[in-house]
Design a protein around this motif. Structure first.
Motif, mmCIF file in Angstrom:
data_model
loop_
_atom_site.group_PDB
_atom_site.id
_atom_site.type_symbol
_atom_site.label_atom_id
_atom_site.label_comp_id
_atom_site.label_asym_id
_atom_site.label_seq_id
_atom_site.Cartn_x
_atom_site.Cartn_y
_atom_site.Cartn_z
ATOM 1 N N UNK A 169 0.843 -1.188 0.000
ATOM 2 C CA UNK A 169 0.000 0.000 0.000
ATOM 3 C C UNK A 169 0.885 1.246 0.000
ATOM 4 N N UNK A 170 0.410 2.318 -0.607
ATOM 5 C CA UNK A 170 1.162 3.578 -0.664
ATOM 6 C C UNK A 170 0.432 4.655 0.125
ATOM 7 N N UNK A 171 1.146 5.277 1.050
ATOM 8 C CA UNK A 171 0.608 6.410 1.794
ATOM 9 C C UNK A 171 1.460 7.624 1.438
ATOM 10 N N UNK A 172 1.010 8.369 0.434
ATOM 11 C CA UNK A 172 1.732 9.549 -0.041
ATOM 12 C C UNK A 172 0.942 10.802 0.277
ATOM 13 N N UNK A 173 1.633 11.840 0.719
ATOM 14 C CA UNK A 173 0.987 13.121 0.935
ATOM 15 C C UNK A 173 0.278 13.209 2.273
ATOM 16 N N UNK A 174 -0.487 14.272 2.457
ATOM 17 C CA UNK A 174 -1.189 14.483 3.733
ATOM 18 C C UNK A 174 -2.167 13.351 4.037
ATOM 19 N N UNK A 175 -2.288 13.031 5.302
ATOM 20 C CA UNK A 175 -3.180 11.955 5.736
ATOM 21 C C UNK A 175 -4.565 12.525 6.020
ATOM 22 N N UNK A 176 -5.539 12.135 5.199
ATOM 23 C CA UNK A 176 -6.912 12.578 5.373
ATOM 24 C C UNK A 176 -7.868 11.397 5.439
ATOM 25 N N UNK A 177 -9.143 11.693 5.348
ATOM 26 C CA UNK A 177 -10.169 10.663 5.471
ATOM 27 C C UNK A 177 -10.078 9.659 4.332
ATOM 28 N N UNK A 178 -9.923 10.138 3.094
ATOM 29 C CA UNK A 178 -9.874 9.237 1.941
ATOM 30 C C UNK A 178 -8.663 8.324 2.015
ATOM 31 N N UNK A 179 -7.507 8.868 2.387
ATOM 32 C CA UNK A 179 -6.296 8.048 2.500
ATOM 33 C C UNK A 179 -6.461 6.989 3.580
ATOM 34 N N UNK B 170 -8.966 2.911 -5.324
ATOM 35 C CA UNK B 170 -10.044 2.853 -6.304
ATOM 36 C C UNK B 170 -10.489 4.269 -6.677
ATOM 37 N N UNK B 171 -11.438 4.357 -7.631
ATOM 38 C CA UNK B 171 -11.869 5.668 -8.131
ATOM 39 C C UNK B 171 -12.516 6.491 -7.023
ATOM 40 N N UNK B 172 -13.205 5.839 -6.085
ATOM 41 C CA UNK B 172 -13.859 6.569 -5.004
ATOM 42 C C UNK B 172 -12.824 7.255 -4.110
ATOM 43 N N UNK B 173 -11.761 6.523 -3.777
ATOM 44 C CA UNK B 173 -10.713 7.105 -2.940
ATOM 45 C C UNK B 173 -10.038 8.273 -3.637
ATOM 46 N N UNK B 174 -9.763 8.119 -4.938
ATOM 47 C CA UNK B 174 -9.137 9.211 -5.685
ATOM 48 C C UNK B 174 -10.047 10.429 -5.753
ATOM 49 N N UNK B 175 -11.350 10.183 -5.952
ATOM 50 C CA UNK B 175 -12.300 11.295 -6.038
ATOM 51 C C UNK B 175 -12.402 12.032 -4.706
ATOM 52 N N UNK B 176 -12.511 11.293 -3.608
ATOM 53 C CA UNK B 176 -12.607 11.921 -2.296
ATOM 54 C C UNK B 176 -11.314 12.662 -1.943
ATOM 55 N N UNK B 177 -10.172 12.109 -2.352
ATOM 56 C CA UNK B 177 -8.901 12.793 -2.099
ATOM 57 C C UNK B 177 -8.839 14.117 -2.847
ATOM 58 N N UNK B 178 -9.410 14.117 -4.056
ATOM 59 C CA UNK B 178 -9.366 15.343 -4.866
ATOM 60 C C UNK B 178 -10.248 16.433 -4.269
ATOM 61 N N UNK B 179 -11.481 16.098 -3.892
ATOM 62 C CA UNK B 179 -12.389 17.141 -3.427
ATOM 63 C C UNK B 179 -12.066 17.594 -2.001
#
Length: 473
Positions: free
Chosen positions: A37-47, A267-276
């Motif tokens: 698994x990759x944990x890159x960048x700030x840690x938020x809900x989606x990550x 998945x696409x949901x995680x990427x979408x939530x990370x973006x918004x």
């Protein structure tokens, strides 16, 4: 003569029992599947959802190991605690690997590293700076320090060292509010517990929280903060092969040599939530949503601006719910947008418009000024967005006001008062040509063919007209 076979059977039974006890005391996972698994960048809900779902998948597939490759400046407290809880509850060992070179496990990343069964780092990486940051921004609480004592004789055994008033004075003199001290002490106890659970340096873990201490990979290994330094993932698997870790209070021996490594992508949901949930994207969604509703109000029935505005506001609402924001800043943003709109309806030589842009800029900076790594906002982005959106909104508002003042350009109101041409001579009923169409018309006066007429009223689809003198055309 029969005693020898009996002794042999007893010896065999004892040997089997010994082997069974050894296998129970230190279970070994056969080399098999390793999930990456990759944990890159700030840690938020989606990550956090992505990491937790990966750990759950590893448990469902009975994987041998989970590797979390980390490079993070930190993040939010609740997602970090959720990841730590998932690691502690996992029946599959979790190895957190700070990589590649130059990566970091700051703040929330340090807690996750201490919670993992294997803590590994690549050369030229670092960890630490785990002091909790207040959601309201500003500096983190400082650790309590003892008061200076004035010189004087030491109290005797019969004398009380301090009275109640002195104790109260000392407590009130500690820096930071009571809530800040509670947050700090809670974080210290939390990270010490994680370090002690895996036999790591709990004293340094406390320093990372209390004094924001940091360590390089080499120093961390020397001080028993991490377990392994590895140049890459393959060498990490070789280094931890045969190690015994404690998983759910049971010793387990790792067999990672020759294991199959499978990357788990978000998945696409995680990427979408990370973006918004990016602060800049959330601010943009908020603006588009408000502008969409404003445009729909100016031009009822357009539908598209209203639909886009509602969708963007809902997405912005979700993002602002999970982001650390200052609501005073949000109020300033709304005031700024209102002032820009007011400038279009009540021109004030730019005073309202400039005030609105200033309020928008200060509000945007205040709203995301939490001090949490990775959740700030660029000043350049805010100023650029304020100027572009303010000028665009001002232009659109001015244009719409001009359209309203111009009057109707189609429909009944546009026909009455218009000038057409008679298509035939008639007295009473006939036909005229107006705005590219033939209309039925009535007139109380005689109308000659090709004579100009003016529309005075409209009854359904029939126009009432009045002939114009030849020189009037």
């Amino acid at each position: 003569m029969r005693s020898k076979p009996i002794h042999r059977h007893i010896a065999r039974l004892l040997s089997c029992a010994a082997l069974l006890l050894l296998s129970v005391s230190a279970p070994t996972r056969a080399a098999g599947l390793v999930l990456h698994l990759d944990l890159d960048g700030p840690l938020g809900v989606a990550t956090a959802e992505y990491i937790i779902s990966g750990i759950e998948e590893a448990n469902e597939r009975n994987a041998s190991l989970v590797i979390i490759r980390m490079d993070t400046p930190g993040g939010l407290v609740e997602p970090m605690r959720d990841i730590v809880s998932a690691i502690l509850a996992s029946s599959v060992p979790v190895a957190t690997y700070v990589s590649p070179g130059g990566a970091r496990a700051d703040s929330a990343g340090t807690y996750i590293l201490f919670a993992s069964h294997i803590a590994a780092m690549a050369p030229t990486t670092h960890l630490g700076a785990a002091t909790p940051v207040s959601l309201g921004g500003g500096e983190s609480p400082k650790p309590p320090t003892p008061l200076d004592r004035t010189p004087g004789p030491e109290p005797t055994a019969d004398e009380s060292p301090v009275d109640n008033d002195q104790t109260t004075d000392q407590e009130s003199a500690k820096p930071g509010s009571a809530m800040e001290r509670k947050v700090l002490n809670d974080a210290i106890a939390y990270i010490r517990g994680l370090a002690e659970a895996h036999g790591r340096n709990a004293d340094w873990a406390e320093l990372a929280v209390r004094d924001a201490a940091t360590l390089t990979a080499t120093a961390a290994l020397e001080q028993n903060v991490i377990d392994v330094i590895a140049d890459n993932q393959a060498k990490l698997l070789e280094a931890i092969d045969g190690r015994t870790v404690k998983v759910n209070n049971e010793d387990m021996t790792l067999v990672t040599s020759g294991a199959l490594v499978e990357n788990i992508e978000p998945d696409w949901r995680t990427k979408f939530l990370s973006a918004i949930t990016n602060p800049q994207v959330a601010l943009l969604l908020l603006l588009v949503g408000i502008y969409g509703l404003v445009f729909e109000g100016w031009n009822p029935g357009a539908i598209v601006p209203g639909v886009v505005g509602v969708v963007c506001l809902l997405l912005a609402g979700y993002a602002l719910q999970v982001l650390p924001i200052n609501y005073a800043g949000l109020a300033l943003i709304l005031v700024g947008i209102g002032l820009i709109i007011a400038e279009a309806f009540a021109p004030s030589f730019g005073v309202l418009g400039l005030g609105g842009i200033a309020a928008f800029i200060f509000g945007s900076i205040m709203m995301f000024d939490s001090g949490i790594p990775g959740f700030g906002i660029s000043l350049t982005f805010v100023i650029s967005l304020a100027l572009v959106s303010g000028l665009f909104l001002l232009w659109v508002a001015t244009y719409l006001v001009k359209l309203r003042r111009r009057g109707a350009v189609s429909g009944k109101d546009s026909l009455v008062g218009g000038v057409g041409v008679a298509m035939e001579s008639f007295s009473g009923e006939g036909r005229i040509w107006l705005e590219g169409e033939a209309w039925h018309a009535t007139s109380n006066a005689t109308v000659e063919k090709d004579q100009s007429v003016r529309v005075t009223a409209m009854d359904g689809l029939v126009l009432r007209v009045q002939p114009l003198a030849r020189d009037a055309t």
